[in-house]
Write a protein that holds these residues in place. Sequence first.
Motif, PDB file in Angstrom:
ATOM      1  N   SER A 150       2.376   9.771 -21.989  1.00 46.63           N
ATOM      2  CA  SER A 150       1.126   9.801 -21.233  1.00 46.63           C
ATOM      3  C   SER A 150       0.952  11.084 -20.446  1.00 46.63           C
ATOM      4  O   SER A 150      -0.159  11.467 -20.121  1.00 46.63           O
ATOM      5  CB  SER A 150       1.074   8.601 -20.273  1.00 46.63           C
ATOM      6  N   THR A 151       2.065  11.781 -20.114  1.00 51.37           N
ATOM      7  CA  THR A 151       1.974  13.001 -19.302  1.00 51.37           C
ATOM      8  C   THR A 151       2.075  14.223 -20.197  1.00 51.37           C
ATOM      9  O   THR A 151       3.055  14.419 -20.903  1.00 51.37           O
ATOM     10  CB  THR A 151       3.108  13.034 -18.260  1.00 51.37           C
ATOM     11  N   ILE A 152       1.025  15.014 -20.189  1.00 54.40           N
ATOM     12  CA  ILE A 152       0.989  16.252 -20.982  1.00 54.40           C
ATOM     13  C   ILE A 152       0.570  17.391 -20.078  1.00 54.40           C
ATOM     14  O   ILE A 152      -0.457  17.325 -19.399  1.00 54.40           O
ATOM     15  CB  ILE A 152       0.007  16.121 -22.170  1.00 54.40           C
ATOM     16  N   ASN A 153       1.350  18.477 -20.052  1.00 56.23           N
ATOM     17  CA  ASN A 153       1.056  19.650 -19.242  1.00 56.23           C
ATOM     18  C   ASN A 153       0.202  20.630 -20.045  1.00 56.23           C
ATOM     19  O   ASN A 153       0.652  21.185 -21.050  1.00 56.23           O
ATOM     20  CB  ASN A 153       2.359  20.317 -18.814  1.00 56.23           C
ATOM     21  N   LEU A 154      -1.045  20.798 -19.626  1.00 57.96           N
ATOM     22  CA  LEU A 154      -1.982  21.660 -20.349  1.00 57.96           C
ATOM     23  C   LEU A 154      -2.114  23.040 -19.724  1.00 57.96           C
ATOM     24  O   LEU A 154      -2.986  23.812 -20.104  1.00 57.96           O
ATOM     25  CB  LEU A 154      -3.365  20.994 -20.407  1.00 57.96           C
ATOM     26  N   THR A 155      -1.255  23.370 -18.755  1.00 59.68           N
ATOM     27  CA  THR A 155      -1.327  24.685 -18.107  1.00 59.68           C
ATOM     28  C   THR A 155      -0.887  25.774 -19.080  1.00 59.68           C
ATOM     29  O   THR A 155       0.215  25.699 -19.641  1.00 59.68           O
ATOM     30  CB  THR A 155      -0.427  24.722 -16.866  1.00 59.68           C
ATOM     31  N   PRO A 156      -1.745  26.799 -19.350  1.00 62.02           N
ATOM     32  CA  PRO A 156      -1.340  27.857 -20.293  1.00 62.02           C
ATOM     33  C   PRO A 156      -0.212  28.703 -19.728  1.00 62.02           C
ATOM     34  O   PRO A 156      -0.062  28.848 -18.516  1.00 62.02           O
ATOM     35  CB  PRO A 156      -2.618  28.670 -20.476  1.00 62.02           C
ATOM     36  N   VAL A 157       0.554  29.284 -20.642  1.00 66.72           N
ATOM     37  CA  VAL A 157       1.652  30.157 -20.260  1.00 66.72           C
ATOM     38  C   VAL A 157       1.089  31.526 -19.896  1.00 66.72           C
ATOM     39  O   VAL A 157       0.320  32.112 -20.657  1.00 66.72           O
ATOM     40  CB  VAL A 157       2.683  30.286 -21.397  1.00 66.72           C
TER      41      VAL A 157
ATOM     42  N   PHE B  13       1.960  23.500 -30.130  1.00 65.89           N
ATOM     43  CA  PHE B  13       2.661  22.713 -31.151  1.00 65.89           C
ATOM     44  C   PHE B  13       3.610  21.706 -30.509  1.00 65.89           C
ATOM     45  O   PHE B  13       3.780  20.590 -31.000  1.00 65.89           O
ATOM     46  CB  PHE B  13       3.424  23.647 -32.094  1.00 65.89           C
ATOM     47  N   LYS B  14       4.239  22.097 -29.404  1.00 70.65           N
ATOM     48  CA  LYS B  14       5.119  21.154 -28.708  1.00 70.65           C
ATOM     49  C   LYS B  14       4.329  19.980 -28.157  1.00 70.65           C
ATOM     50  O   LYS B  14       4.749  18.820 -28.241  1.00 70.65           O
ATOM     51  CB  LYS B  14       5.858  21.874 -27.589  1.00 70.65           C
ATOM     52  N   ILE B  15       3.149  20.278 -27.575  1.00 70.24           N
ATOM     53  CA  ILE B  15       2.303  19.202 -27.035  1.00 70.24           C
ATOM     54  C   ILE B  15       1.842  18.289 -28.146  1.00 70.24           C
ATOM     55  O   ILE B  15       1.808  17.050 -28.000  1.00 70.24           O
ATOM     56  CB  ILE B  15       1.098  19.807 -26.285  1.00 70.24           C
ATOM     57  N   ALA B  16       1.481  18.884 -29.308  1.00 69.43           N
ATOM     58  CA  ALA B  16       1.018  18.065 -30.437  1.00 69.43           C
ATOM     59  C   ALA B  16       2.122  17.147 -30.946  1.00 69.43           C
ATOM     60  O   ALA B  16       1.848  16.048 -31.451  1.00 69.43           O
ATOM     61  CB  ALA B  16       0.517  18.963 -31.561  1.00 69.43           C
ATOM     62  N   GLY B  17       3.373  17.563 -30.803  1.00 75.37           N
ATOM     63  CA  GLY B  17       4.482  16.740 -31.291  1.00 75.37           C
ATOM     64  C   GLY B  17       5.020  15.771 -30.274  1.00 75.37           C
ATOM     65  O   GLY B  17       5.867  14.916 -30.610  1.00 75.37           O
ATOM     66  N   LYS B  18       4.561  15.867 -29.026  1.00 81.35           N
ATOM     67  CA  LYS B  18       5.054  14.969 -27.987  1.00 81.35           C
ATOM     68  C   LYS B  18       4.345  13.622 -28.036  1.00 81.35           C
ATOM     69  O   LYS B  18       3.195  13.512 -28.457  1.00 81.35           O
ATOM     70  CB  LYS B  18       4.853  15.607 -26.605  1.00 81.35           C
ATOM     71  N   ARG B  19       5.059  12.640 -27.538  1.00 84.77           N
ATOM     72  CA  ARG B  19       4.477  11.305 -27.409  1.00 84.77           C
ATOM     73  C   ARG B  19       4.665  10.848 -25.966  1.00 84.77           C
ATOM     74  O   ARG B  19       5.768  10.830 -25.458  1.00 84.77           O
ATOM     75  CB  ARG B  19       5.141  10.306 -28.345  1.00 84.77           C
TER      76      ARG B  19
END
Length: 919
Positions: A611-618, A603-609
């Motif tokens: 170019s850099t998005i961290n897709l590493t799972p917790v 949800f945090k990634i979906a709300g971010k704007r």
Amino acid sequence: MPRIPSTDHISSHRAGYPPSEPGKGQHATDAREIKSVETTIQATEHNESRHWHNRLISFCKEKINRFIHPAPSMKVSDLVDDLTKYNPENPQKVLAALKLHAGHIKLHRSEDGRLGISDGKIAISTETMKAVVKSIQLSSMDMAYEYLRKGKTPPDGFLQQVLLTHIHRKIRLAMQYEKTSGLPVMQQQLQGREQYGVHPEQQYEYIKNLLIKVGIKDEKTFTFERMLEFKKELRNNLVLPIEEQKSATGNKVKSIDSEALNHQQPSLPQLPEPKKTGHFIEKEDRKHIQQLASGERFFANIHLKDIGNRIKRNILRNKRYQIYNFFILLTGAILTAIFPPAGIAIGIAVAVGLITDLGYIAFWSSSTELWRRVRMVRGLKQIKKYADFDYTSFDKSNDKKRKKLINKLRYRCTHKTFSQIYNAYADLEKQAIKLKTMAEKKQTTLAESIALEKEKALYFERRKKLKANLFYFDKLIENVVISRTILENRHIKDLEDLWNSKFKDMPPEKREELFKSVTTNKKLTIHGHQIKTNDKKWMQHIIPHWMNSARHTASQPDSDNAGIEPKKESAAFKSAGILKSMIQDFFYTQVKGTLYKNLVKIFKIAGKRGSTINLTPVAPKITVSGALCYVAFFFADMAADHANTKVNKKRMAKMIKKQPDYTRQLFGKRLRTGREEVGTLRSLAKQELEPMVDHLLQSIKSMEDIGNSLEEARQRSELLNKGPYESMSDEEAAIVILKHAALQQLLDQEINSAFGTFYRVVQEKSANWNKQIAKTLIGNSVRVVSTVSEGQERRYTPGAARVRESADQYSHNKHQRLSSEDFLHSIRNQPCGRLIIRFRTGEISEGLALKEIRELDSLDELLDLRTWIEKAQREGSYQKHEETLRLFHSIITYVIGSKYNSSQSPQHPSGNQRPIDPV
């Protein structure tokens, strides 16, 4: 054009006429099976339709269907002509009913004051048409009350054209009835009748003046309380209503016969002149109050209070878990403050941690509840699906269906029904206390009488709600007890042959030594229980079916003489089990926490704007402090649960022995309320239900294994040209017999523990409140209405009881001298006699006969049926059906004990004895 239902269908449905009797033979059997299936499905759908979420779904479906399939249009004049056939004598009432349910229709008043309607086209659905037809067939007063219940104002001209006509007719009928009732007329009534006159214009003017006197000037000022005031004026100034006259004369005058009125009546005993009447709430008024109690408007505050009470009970019921969660949150906050994340202030870190933990609890709680709802919806479809098979049949092909049905009922009762029953009973008890307190006071004003009737109506609604919530639990008990009975009787004949061939003629000392030597076999460890052998009469306790020749008449053994006991486990074994549970729960907690953290990150990634998005799972992160806290809370929760269960079992033991129990309060102690006792039993029954059903389902499989071993033994003996069971060793035979008995004993204990006690106590307490309410109302000379007695007033006197007892004893002695055929001839016209005859002629199967025995609602019928079975067993005239008669006798004994002997202290049976009072 929408279908207008036929007059016969609507009128018979409204009057509550029973359906026509089905035919005889196979057609009658099919009709009964279809009726039973429809009853189960209808009861299921009715119970589900009461819940708010199902009502919301139905409302949305209705709106969508109306949008997709709009109602057809038709001419208003044609519609009115079609509806007028339901009440051709009063077409004005037809227009009023149409306006009530089709509000967009516009009515107007003509010059002579009559209601009229403009022609045109209108779209009206079939459901609305049925409601209109039903309202047309109501009385005018009932229709006026229906307007009030819907929050609508009657159309202009309704009072003059519809209601006044109804009032004048009631006055005329009451005056005619007064001539036959022998009631004297008060002076004030004579003066009122002079003003009332005989001319219609004068009569209408008099009634209109009375209406204005109580405040009803037009349709907008019409209210229920003012109408009761108006009826009071009619009683004081004109005539008592027929219903009140019947109550005053003891209902001796049956009806009004116009021909008899023209002849000279015999002189009736003149009653003393009554005093000036205050208020008398008639049946139509009580019916209006009852319908308001079951609606959404008049008692809107009650629904809000019920929601508040349920929330409060949920908090009190789960206070241990809430304290547990509170300390977890507190510990998490402390650990965050001690070891804050790098670069974040302590206060912010604590606040973020608390919000995260609260979100975790809310997310998984709602997800679990949603998953349970989905499973219950699917389970409900299975319950409806399996309503069409005869679950009382001994056929093995039904075992799979029976297992699925019991499983679905088990899940529903565990997660929903127990709480619903508890809440329904708690509401009933509080309402009964309130009604009893109010009924003990004398009602001197109209407002007090209306308030009392409201409380009666609400009390009746509480009773109906409790009965509806018991539906699924009743079905579960029914299937569990029938399954237990089938397990006992499926291989009983083969086991009797095995006992007779192996152990019947064996010396008692050798037989006991043999049986004792095999009790340590692993096959006889039944779900953590073992056979008790430390008593001299241990064999009589574990297998009374074989050791006691007079088993049919023997009394039930005490619970202390049970033949099985929990197996003692070593400390190492217990520690290993605890360690295993702790590791499994820790792993499950880590998985849930990891899933939640990854969802939050998504949800945090979906709300971010950016170019850099961290897709590493917790990944799961285990710390020493977190692991230590988990272990501490695990053992604390386990200890609290053990202590709570121990306290609850002590309380249940006091309830079974009818001993008073007390609870702590701010200053001293107080006696526990009934709803607190039901809450205790609910907690225990919920804990014991799942293992009991698991044991039952596993027992069905174990009984199949027993049957297979007996069949293999017979086949081996045939190949070796030996006796039926000579190829089976004595040890193997003893294990089979002991296992069969131990499985039944364990089920008997579990059925008659908290599972059955919960249901019995709820039934006992609700019945006791009903008796107290009826006694209070009768004792204070308050009219008992159908909300308490359900249409029947029953009077009990010691003298009548003694007469009945002596008559029953005489009848019993007389019946004992009759043969089974003569006795059957004497009861051939009773339901029990017809059941026997139909079963003998093959019209109904064993399963349907068993079901009809459970549906007999008369103690006398059950006793007569049991008497005939006992006669047939003694005479030996039904040797081919001895097993079936034994089963019927057991079920009848169980039904009598469950329905009519529930006030006795329950006993916990052992061995092959019938379980006592699970219902």
